[in-house]
Write a protein that holds these residues in place. Structure first.
Motif, PDB file in Angstrom:
ATOM      1  N   MET A  56      12.282   0.761   6.552  1.00 51.80           N
ATOM      2  CA  MET A  56      11.041   0.947   6.010  1.00 51.80           C
ATOM      3  C   MET A  56      11.063   0.365   4.519  1.00 51.80           C
ATOM      4  O   MET A  56      11.535   0.976   3.971  1.00 51.80           O
ATOM      5  N   ASP A  57      10.098  -0.629   4.288  1.00 50.85           N
ATOM      6  CA  ASP A  57       9.764  -0.710   3.034  1.00 50.85           C
ATOM      7  C   ASP A  57       8.844   0.564   2.496  1.00 50.85           C
ATOM      8  O   ASP A  57       7.894   1.028   2.972  1.00 50.85           O
ATOM      9  N   ILE A  58       9.284   1.039   1.055  1.00 52.90           N
ATOM     10  CA  ILE A  58       8.722   2.236   0.607  1.00 52.90           C
ATOM     11  C   ILE A  58       7.133   1.944   0.096  1.00 52.90           C
ATOM     12  O   ILE A  58       6.400   2.765   0.258  1.00 52.90           O
ATOM     13  N   ASN A  59       7.161   0.853  -0.592  1.00 46.47           N
ATOM     14  CA  ASN A  59       5.768   0.285  -0.943  1.00 46.47           C
ATOM     15  C   ASN A  59       4.879  -0.552  -0.003  1.00 46.47           C
ATOM     16  O   ASN A  59       4.838  -1.810  -0.369  1.00 46.47           O
ATOM     17  N   LEU A  60       4.495   0.054   1.080  1.00 43.80           N
ATOM     18  CA  LEU A  60       3.388  -0.712   1.876  1.00 43.80           C
ATOM     19  C   LEU A  60       2.090  -0.763   1.266  1.00 43.80           C
ATOM     20  O   LEU A  60       1.955   0.069   0.510  1.00 43.80           O
ATOM     21  N   LYS A  61       1.429  -1.936   1.621  1.00 42.47           N
ATOM     22  CA  LYS A  61       0.185  -2.187   1.098  1.00 42.47           C
ATOM     23  C   LYS A  61      -1.090  -1.585   1.712  1.00 42.47           C
ATOM     24  O   LYS A  61      -2.118  -1.845   1.459  1.00 42.47           O
ATOM     25  N   GLY A  62      -0.606  -1.038   3.043  1.00 44.55           N
ATOM     26  CA  GLY A  62      -1.865  -0.345   3.847  1.00 44.55           C
ATOM     27  C   GLY A  62      -2.001   0.974   3.314  1.00 44.55           C
ATOM     28  O   GLY A  62      -1.948   1.339   2.303  1.00 44.55           O
ATOM     29  N   GLU A  63      -3.083   1.770   3.877  1.00 39.21           N
ATOM     30  CA  GLU A  63      -3.321   3.029   3.756  1.00 39.21           C
ATOM     31  C   GLU A  63      -2.330   3.901   3.530  1.00 39.21           C
ATOM     32  O   GLU A  63      -2.319   4.973   2.887  1.00 39.21           O
ATOM     33  N   LEU A  64      -1.401   3.904   4.319  1.00 38.87           N
ATOM     34  CA  LEU A  64      -0.206   4.637   4.224  1.00 38.87           C
ATOM     35  C   LEU A  64       0.957   3.939   3.513  1.00 38.87           C
ATOM     36  O   LEU A  64       1.455   2.787   3.875  1.00 38.87           O
ATOM     37  N   SER A  65       1.578   4.801   2.663  1.00 35.56           N
ATOM     38  CA  SER A  65       3.044   4.282   1.964  1.00 35.56           C
ATOM     39  C   SER A  65       3.920   4.345   3.090  1.00 35.56           C
ATOM     40  O   SER A  65       3.843   4.989   3.983  1.00 35.56           O
ATOM     41  N   GLY A  66       5.194   3.849   2.829  1.00 33.12           N
ATOM     42  CA  GLY A  66       6.316   3.963   3.468  1.00 33.12           C
ATOM     43  C   GLY A  66       6.678   5.330   3.658  1.00 33.12           C
ATOM     44  O   GLY A  66       7.220   5.734   4.736  1.00 33.12           O
ATOM     45  N   ILE A  67       6.700   6.250   2.631  1.00 30.51           N
ATOM     46  CA  ILE A  67       7.126   7.492   2.734  1.00 30.51           C
ATOM     47  C   ILE A  67       5.941   8.447   3.474  1.00 30.51           C
ATOM     48  O   ILE A  67       6.496   9.240   4.274  1.00 30.51           O
TER      49      ILE A  67
END
Length: 244
Positions: A56-67
């Motif tokens: 899992m990438d921590i810094n996703l660009k969607g509404e939900l972050s990786g965390i």
């Protein structure tokens, strides 16, 4: 748990990185169940496909972050998480730790680092699976538990347990008079003990709530033992205390 049976979901919004990961994982003998750029899609995918590992990438660009995605998935799935991150600041690291990941891989990564990290996680998964098998010999009844001591199964009343502490793939069960070392993980004990009496307060501790002597902001005390309270467990502990 053989390597060829391990399935991995990649959640990464940089498709070049994701494709490179998929190629390398496949060449190492793992099964890639999907490549997804958004956390919302990952939640659905895990529910339907049940991969063993979430990369899992921590810094996703969607509404939900990786965390945030990992937290949502962990509510219903016991899945091993490995975070991909180019951001190594303390605040992000501490937030990520609350989801209890197995490992972190820092970008840019190389094939050797990827191979070794996943191999170590797979070994952890083997150990946890073996501990769960061993735990089948622990009998938990309504008001007591039978534990192996000096070669025989001995009765221990649940009301006599003060707290349980994790020691890697073992648990140390503490009573006022004696301690028992059990061949199972803290997660297995959490699932088996009655939730009306026992609550997890930290990644390494379960307490008998009736034995609580002192509750402070970041810790509690049972007898003279100071036990830390994990941030992700604090609300659960407070809610449980209100219902006692």
């Amino acid at each position: 748990m053989e390597k060829e049976k391990i399935s991995i979901l990649i959640v990464e919004d940089d498709m070049i990185i994701a494709a490179n990961l998929s190629i390398q994982l496949t060449s190492l003998g793992y099964e890639v169940t999907g490549i997804l750029p958004r956390g919302e899609e990952a939640i659905v995918h895990v529910r339907e496909n049940r991969p063993h590992i979430l990369l899992m990438d921590i810094n996703l660009k969607g509404e939900l972050s990786g965390i945030e995605t990992a937290k949502a998935i962990k509510k219903d799935n016991n899945i091993s998480i490995i975070y991909l991150t180019a951001n190594s600041d303390d605040a992000t690291f501490n937030k990520a730790k609350e989801t209890h990941p197995k490992a972190f891989i820092t970008k840019p990564f190389n094939k050797l680092n990827l191979q070794r990290t996943i191999a170590l996680v797979v070994e952890q998964m083997k150990d946890e699976k073996e501990s769960s098998k061993n735990a089948q010999h622990i009998e938990v009844l309504e008001d007591r538990i039978f534990v192996r001591h000096n070669g025989r199964m001995e009765k221990l009343l649940l009301q006599d347990i003060l707290y349980i502490e994790a020691d890697r793939n073992y648990c140390i069960l503490i009573t006022p008079k004696i301690k028992h070392i059990l061949t199972c993980t803290l997660k297995v004990m959490e699932e088996r003990l009655p939730k009306s009496s026992f609550v997890r307060v930290h990644r390494s501790f379960i307490i008998n709530i009736s034995k609580l002597d002192v509750l402070a902001d970041g810790h509690l005390e049972i007898g003279r033992k100071v036990i830390p309270i994990g941030k992700s467990y604090k609300e659960l502990l407070l809610n449980r205390i209100r219902t006692v």
